[in-house]
Design a protein around this motif. Structure first.
Motif, PDB file in Angstrom:
ATOM      1  N   SER A   1       0.815  -1.220   0.000  1.00  0.00           N
ATOM      2  CA  SER A   1       0.000   0.000   0.000  1.00  0.00           C
ATOM      3  C   SER A   1       0.849   1.271   0.000  1.00  0.00           C
ATOM      4  N   LEU A   2       2.174   1.117   0.137  1.00  0.00           N
ATOM      5  CA  LEU A   2       3.130   2.235   0.051  1.00  0.00           C
ATOM      6  C   LEU A   2       2.835   3.339   1.067  1.00  0.00           C
ATOM      7  N   THR A   3       2.559   2.935   2.293  1.00  0.00           N
ATOM      8  CA  THR A   3       2.342   3.909   3.359  1.00  0.00           C
ATOM      9  C   THR A   3       3.685   4.528   3.732  1.00  0.00           C
ATOM     10  N   PHE A   4       3.841   5.823   3.449  1.00  0.00           N
ATOM     11  CA  PHE A   4       5.159   6.462   3.576  1.00  0.00           C
ATOM     12  C   PHE A   4       4.975   7.970   3.565  1.00  0.00           C
ATOM     13  N   PHE A   5       5.319   8.629   4.676  1.00  0.00           N
ATOM     14  CA  PHE A   5       5.201  10.078   4.795  1.00  0.00           C
ATOM     15  C   PHE A   5       6.501  10.639   5.364  1.00  0.00           C
ATOM     16  N   ILE A   6       6.912  11.801   4.884  1.00  0.00           N
ATOM     17  CA  ILE A   6       8.138  12.441   5.355  1.00  0.00           C
ATOM     18  C   ILE A   6       7.831  13.849   5.849  1.00  0.00           C
ATOM     19  N   SER A   7       8.439  14.212   6.976  1.00  0.00           N
ATOM     20  CA  SER A   7       8.428  15.596   7.455  1.00  0.00           C
ATOM     21  C   SER A   7       9.870  15.992   7.729  1.00  0.00           C
ATOM     22  N   GLN A   8      10.259  17.174   7.257  1.00  0.00           N
ATOM     23  CA  GLN A   8      11.614  17.658   7.511  1.00  0.00           C
ATOM     24  C   GLN A   8      11.572  19.113   7.931  1.00  0.00           C
ATOM     25  N   ARG A   9      12.372  19.436   8.942  1.00  0.00           N
ATOM     26  CA  ARG A   9      12.503  20.834   9.346  1.00  0.00           C
ATOM     27  C   ARG A   9      13.542  21.506   8.452  1.00  0.00           C
ATOM     28  N   ILE A  10      13.141  22.579   7.824  1.00  0.00           N
ATOM     29  CA  ILE A  10      14.043  23.377   6.990  1.00  0.00           C
ATOM     30  C   ILE A  10      13.952  24.812   7.488  1.00  0.00           C
ATOM     31  N   GLY A  11      14.951  25.247   8.227  1.00  0.00           N
ATOM     32  CA  GLY A  11      14.908  26.574   8.830  1.00  0.00           C
ATOM     33  C   GLY A  11      13.771  26.680   9.818  1.00  0.00           C
ATOM     34  N   ASP A  12      12.913  27.648   9.633  1.00  0.00           N
ATOM     35  CA  ASP A  12      11.768  27.843  10.531  1.00  0.00           C
ATOM     36  C   ASP A  12      10.509  27.148  10.022  1.00  0.00           C
ATOM     37  N   ASP A  13      10.654  26.347   8.969  1.00  0.00           N
ATOM     38  CA  ASP A  13       9.502  25.669   8.370  1.00  0.00           C
ATOM     39  C   ASP A  13       9.527  24.164   8.630  1.00  0.00           C
ATOM     40  N   LEU A  14       8.335  23.588   8.635  1.00  0.00           N
ATOM     41  CA  LEU A  14       8.185  22.136   8.610  1.00  0.00           C
ATOM     42  C   LEU A  14       7.617  21.793   7.240  1.00  0.00           C
ATOM     43  N   VAL A  15       8.339  20.962   6.492  1.00  0.00           N
ATOM     44  CA  VAL A  15       7.933  20.611   5.132  1.00  0.00           C
ATOM     45  C   VAL A  15       7.501  19.148   5.113  1.00  0.00           C
ATOM     46  N   ASP A  16       6.253  18.916   4.710  1.00  0.00           N
ATOM     47  CA  ASP A  16       5.695  17.564   4.637  1.00  0.00           C
ATOM     48  C   ASP A  16       5.656  17.102   3.186  1.00  0.00           C
ATOM     49  N   PHE A  17       6.049  15.848   2.977  1.00  0.00           N
ATOM     50  CA  PHE A  17       6.002  15.241   1.653  1.00  0.00           C
ATOM     51  C   PHE A  17       5.095  14.015   1.713  1.00  0.00           C
TER      52      PHE A  17
ATOM     53  N   PRO B   1       4.683  26.659   9.402  1.00  0.00           N
ATOM     54  CA  PRO B   1       5.652  27.109  10.402  1.00  0.00           C
ATOM     55  C   PRO B   1       5.982  25.999  11.404  1.00  0.00           C
ATOM     56  N   PHE B   2       7.262  25.784  11.659  1.00  0.00           N
ATOM     57  CA  PHE B   2       7.641  24.745  12.613  1.00  0.00           C
ATOM     58  C   PHE B   2       7.138  25.076  14.013  1.00  0.00           C
ATOM     59  N   ALA B   3       7.047  26.353  14.323  1.00  0.00           N
ATOM     60  CA  ALA B   3       6.587  26.767  15.652  1.00  0.00           C
ATOM     61  C   ALA B   3       5.177  26.266  15.957  1.00  0.00           C
ATOM     62  N   GLU B   4       4.412  25.952  14.919  1.00  0.00           N
ATOM     63  CA  GLU B   4       3.050  25.470  15.116  1.00  0.00           C
ATOM     64  C   GLU B   4       2.977  23.949  15.196  1.00  0.00           C
ATOM     65  N   ALA B   5       4.135  23.292  15.082  1.00  0.00           N
ATOM     66  CA  ALA B   5       4.165  21.824  15.067  1.00  0.00           C
ATOM     67  C   ALA B   5       4.240  21.271  16.477  1.00  0.00           C
ATOM     68  N   ASN B   6       3.227  21.541  17.269  1.00  0.00           N
ATOM     69  CA  ASN B   6       3.183  21.040  18.641  1.00  0.00           C
ATOM     70  C   ASN B   6       3.090  19.520  18.646  1.00  0.00           C
ATOM     71  N   GLY B   7       3.901  18.897  19.482  1.00  0.00           N
ATOM     72  CA  GLY B   7       3.862  17.446  19.578  1.00  0.00           C
ATOM     73  C   GLY B   7       4.685  16.735  18.533  1.00  0.00           C
ATOM     74  N   ASN B   8       5.366  17.483  17.644  1.00  0.00           N
ATOM     75  CA  ASN B   8       6.191  16.842  16.628  1.00  0.00           C
ATOM     76  C   ASN B   8       7.451  16.261  17.255  1.00  0.00           C
ATOM     77  N   ILE B   9       7.855  15.095  16.790  1.00  0.00           N
ATOM     78  CA  ILE B   9       9.042  14.408  17.308  1.00  0.00           C
ATOM     79  C   ILE B   9      10.279  15.302  17.232  1.00  0.00           C
ATOM     80  N   LEU B  10      10.350  16.162  16.226  1.00  0.00           N
ATOM     81  CA  LEU B  10      11.532  16.991  16.029  1.00  0.00           C
ATOM     82  C   LEU B  10      11.701  18.048  17.114  1.00  0.00           C
ATOM     83  N   ASN B  11      10.714  18.204  17.983  1.00  0.00           N
ATOM     84  CA  ASN B  11      10.858  19.115  19.111  1.00  0.00           C
ATOM     85  C   ASN B  11      11.750  18.545  20.210  1.00  0.00           C
TER      86      ASN B  11
END
Length: 214
Positions: free
Chosen positions: A31-47, A65-75
């Motif tokens: 089913s190709l379940t696969f999602f990516i999130s990367q922090r780039i500067g002050d942004d969170l970019v989802d693919f 904005p990464f600042a709005e990514a509450n609960g994200n692992i990257l915090n």
């Protein structure tokens, strides 16, 4: 094109490459379940990538904005990560369904990691970040894991860079597959004395390994 736009385009190319080599190597489920999130500067970019039955086959990119990514692992700074990948892989998913942490007993994967197992997230009413923080607080003597299995599903992986994180996914899934085959021969066995030091020496992790318990 701005510097940030260039970085996002570069990250998109890297994300598409990671998706392709994981898909083509059979690392992902059908089913190709696969999602990516990367922090780039002050942004969170989802693919996001299309399901195999989707008529639209393009990559979807979302910037927030990464600042709005509450609960994200990257915090969690102790993970030293800028990338999170959620993926379903066949053999690791089996461990998720069994509600068991996965012990890494395959040198091709272990030489790149100090953590000796992939824990499992059973308390699904609690967020992933809370579970990770609690584990790091409770056992600072153990190396931070590179992933967390989700009960009855896939796993969340994290690391530095999209390609490197995806490579670890491939190696850990490969380990799970080979260890499943080893069950027919009595099961995968613990590393023999000196084996881990030899592997970590090859990747420059030997000195760092002395900061953690085995």
């Amino acid at each position: 094109m701005s510097a940030d736009s260039q970085k996002i385009e570069q990250a998109k190319a890297e994300a598409e490459h990671a998706f392709k080599f994981l898909r083509d190597s059979g690392t992902l489920v059908a089913s190709l379940t696969f999602f990516i999130s990367q922090r780039i500067g002050d942004d969170l970019v989802d693919f996001r990538f299309p399901a195999p039955w989707s008529r639209e086959q393009g990559t979807v990119v979302k910037v927030s904005p990464f600042a709005e990514a509450n609960g994200n692992i990257l915090n969690e700074e102790r993970l030293d990560a800028d990338t999170v990948i959620h993926a379903h892989t066949p053999f690791l998913a089996a461990w998720s369904l069994a509600h068991r942490p996965f012990p890494i007993l395959y040198v091709a994967a272990q030489r790149h990691l100090l953590a000796r197992e992939i824990p499992v997230h059973l308390e699904r009413e609690r967020g992933v970040l809370d579970i990770i923080k609690e584990r790091l607080d409770r056992r600072p003597d153990l190396a931070p894991p590179p992933a967390l299995l989700e009960s009855n599903g896939g796993a969340n992986f994290w690391g530095k860079g999209i390609s490197k994180t995806a490579e670890i996914i491939l190696l850990i899934e490969e380990s799970a597959k080979i260890q499943a085959i080893a069950q027919q021969l009595g099961g995968a066995q613990p590393y023999t004395p000196g084996a881990l030091d030899l592997q970590w020496k090859r990747t420059g992790l030997l000195e760092k390994s002395k900061n953690y318990r085995g």
